[in-house]
Enzyme design. Sequence first.
Site, PDB file in Angstrom:
ATOM      1  N   ASP A 111       9.599  35.380  93.857  1.00 32.51           N
ATOM      2  CA  ASP A 111      10.636  34.971  92.915  1.00 32.51           C
ATOM      3  C   ASP A 111      10.040  33.839  92.064  1.00 32.51           C
ATOM      4  OD1 ASP A 111      13.218  34.528  91.756  1.00 32.51           O
ATOM      5  OD2 ASP A 111      13.472  32.841  93.128  1.00 32.51           O
ATOM      6  N   THR A 147      12.087  31.123  90.000  1.00 30.16           N
ATOM      7  CA  THR A 147      12.804  29.844  90.053  1.00 30.16           C
ATOM      8  C   THR A 147      12.958  29.352  91.486  1.00 30.16           C
ATOM      9  OG1 THR A 147      14.015  30.504  88.070  1.00 30.16           O
ATOM     10  CG2 THR A 147      14.883  28.645  89.333  1.00 30.16           C
ATOM     11  N   ASP A 178      13.937  32.256  97.702  1.00 30.62           N
ATOM     12  CA  ASP A 178      14.623  31.059  98.184  1.00 30.62           C
ATOM     13  C   ASP A 178      15.610  31.355  99.296  1.00 30.62           C
ATOM     14  OD1 ASP A 178      16.729  32.230  96.919  1.00 30.62           O
ATOM     15  OD2 ASP A 178      16.883  30.753  95.313  1.00 30.62           O
TER      16      ASP A 178
END
Length: 736
Positions: free
Chosen positions: A433, A435, A630
Amino acid sequence: MNAPQVLSRFRVSGLDCAACAAKIEGAAKRVDGITEISVSVAAATLAVRHVEGLDLSALADRLSPMGYTLAPLPAAAGPDAAPGAAPACSGAGAHGHDHDRDHAAAPGPGEAAPADRRWWAAPKTRLTLASGAALVAAFGAAWVVPQARAEIFVVAMLVGLVPIARRAFAAARNGMPFTIEMLMTIAAVGAVVIGAAEEAAAVVFLFLVGELLEGVAAGRARAGIRALAALVPKTALLERAGAAVEVPAERLPIGAVILVRPGERIAADGVVLAGASGVDESPVTGESAPVAKGPDAPVFAGTVNGEAALRIRVTAAAQDNTIARVVRLVEEAQEARAPTERFIDRFARHYTPAVVAVAALVAVVPPLAVGAGWDEWIYKGLAILLIGCPCALVISTPAAIAAGLAAGARRGLLMKGGAVLETARQVSVVCFDKTGTLTAGKPQVTDIVAVSRPEAEILALAAALEAGSSHPLASAILARAAADGIAPAPAEAARALSGKGVSGLVDGREVLLLSPRAAAALAPLGAEPEARIAALAAAGKTCAVVVADGRLAGLIALRDEPRADAKAGIAALTRKGIRTLMLTGDNRATGDAIGAALGIDVRAELMPQDKLAIVGALKRAGAVVANVGDGINDAPALAAADIGIAMGGGTDVALETADAAVLHGRVTDVAAMIDLSRRTMGNIHQNIAIALGLKAVFLVTTLAGITGLWPAILADTGATVLVTLNALRLLSARPG
């Protein structure tokens, strides 16, 4: 209607190897009412799920004759824990354990059990010393009374053999006749029958020495992860009524304020309220340099405060701080067996009976078939029994897996079980990912473009308008102003312009902070500023336009920048021959700009289902896929990948949702995790080669008449110690 089920957990003394675990599991299966059993050699624990109200003294009664005693542990927190699990341990304190005392003093996650702390006082140590003393005394007595030599050595042998035989027959009653203790008993008794009592006594002593060394090595392996728990201080200075009072750290409530003086360890996870200091996080994160901490900065239990006092608000109870959760999760992970470990366990179940059969054939076939001497071939058969002991083979995999998991956890690489550790070495594609994974997760000011005012004034005007705002872009502008030493003047009549920006009066001048589109709607920006805005947008940056007194003052560009080690992390994976891919929901321009800077392929403007589809397509093409995210918005892709790796600072979500977690947010740690997996599997292959290689050598030399009972038991004991010590090397090896 099914009876309610509860979970009870115990610390097990005498649990040193996978063979011990198999015996404990076999005994537990024979207790009516127990439905699930999990034995962890690494943690020396037993967890059983059973019907509510079951008296577990029957389990203790079965285990005690085999040399294992139980001490109840508090019920594990989390989804597996059942209400009332701890009280369900009734009766487990039998056989020399006071139930109330053991329950009150039961070690928590990572706490050393008493037997581990004082191995020299353990029953195995006392028995080994007694057997050794009896052997020495027998040599002296046989010299004085040579005509009673055989009887003297039989007595010396029985000192050590009686407890071994007791455990062997207890295991047989529990449905496990082919144990190492039974092989030892048959070999020792057989040696006496053929007139080799002296060798029988020595072999029993050497066997006990091997068991003792195995227990010490197992305790050292457990200490590898328990050393983390020891980092947290026992006491803390709690602020109460204006004074600092020393209290036990384990009793600190969430929200309490503690004082940490220079040079002291921090007693709890928390947030700095006041003070500024460098904190040595190397015991927890491995960071070599102290990390600057000021107000609102998070701190971890077990780290060391540097040069100034800090006031810290506690944010997690002792049992839930970063270290406690990591220790608990690693101990649970060590209970999840790797595929290789499961194969070795299945192999050993057939291997041991096969060894008995081969030994019997060696003992009887040559005398019956070709008239060879019975004593010679029975002796060789007994030696083969000892050579074939499966201890070294059975422990070869779990010892390495446990050491690998512990070594990873000490460096912030948490893997939830041996299967994850084993699979990581096969990863061929890593999907990231963007961000919060490859980037820091928050925008930073990257460019200040002066048009009619100097850069410092542009930043000061923008910061004045954004003071007090919690918007991420506002926070970035304020952080940059603070870093540049700019104290903005207060803004008057500040107000938000819906969908456009903010406005206000700064030193009597009207100032606007607008999006490029909103600014262009007020007045033309000019060819050069518009070209700069377009270039910044192409680089994936967000542009804010500062207007003062109706004139364009300048531009501020912001972007969520890559983590400091992101490029190095991608390069490390590439050097290992692993393909990397960025999967981001951000716009293509931003994704491409970050991807170009890091040297990674990019798929942008993706929804969660798109990421899931890409991971699925890679797997169907034959790739072994790790997905790094995340742990929240990437949950579908994390679950679909062969290994889901959560990137973060040890948050609950990161720890609970993925197969593995990079606790300290370093992209380079993904490559380190794969490197640790490869090292661990290499270690396992070395261990299997040592275990089987030594057995093959001594099998040939025994059949050839070169070696006998003494070398046979030394081969088994030596191989067990060698594979354990080889596995422990992983604790000191630094991945990558």
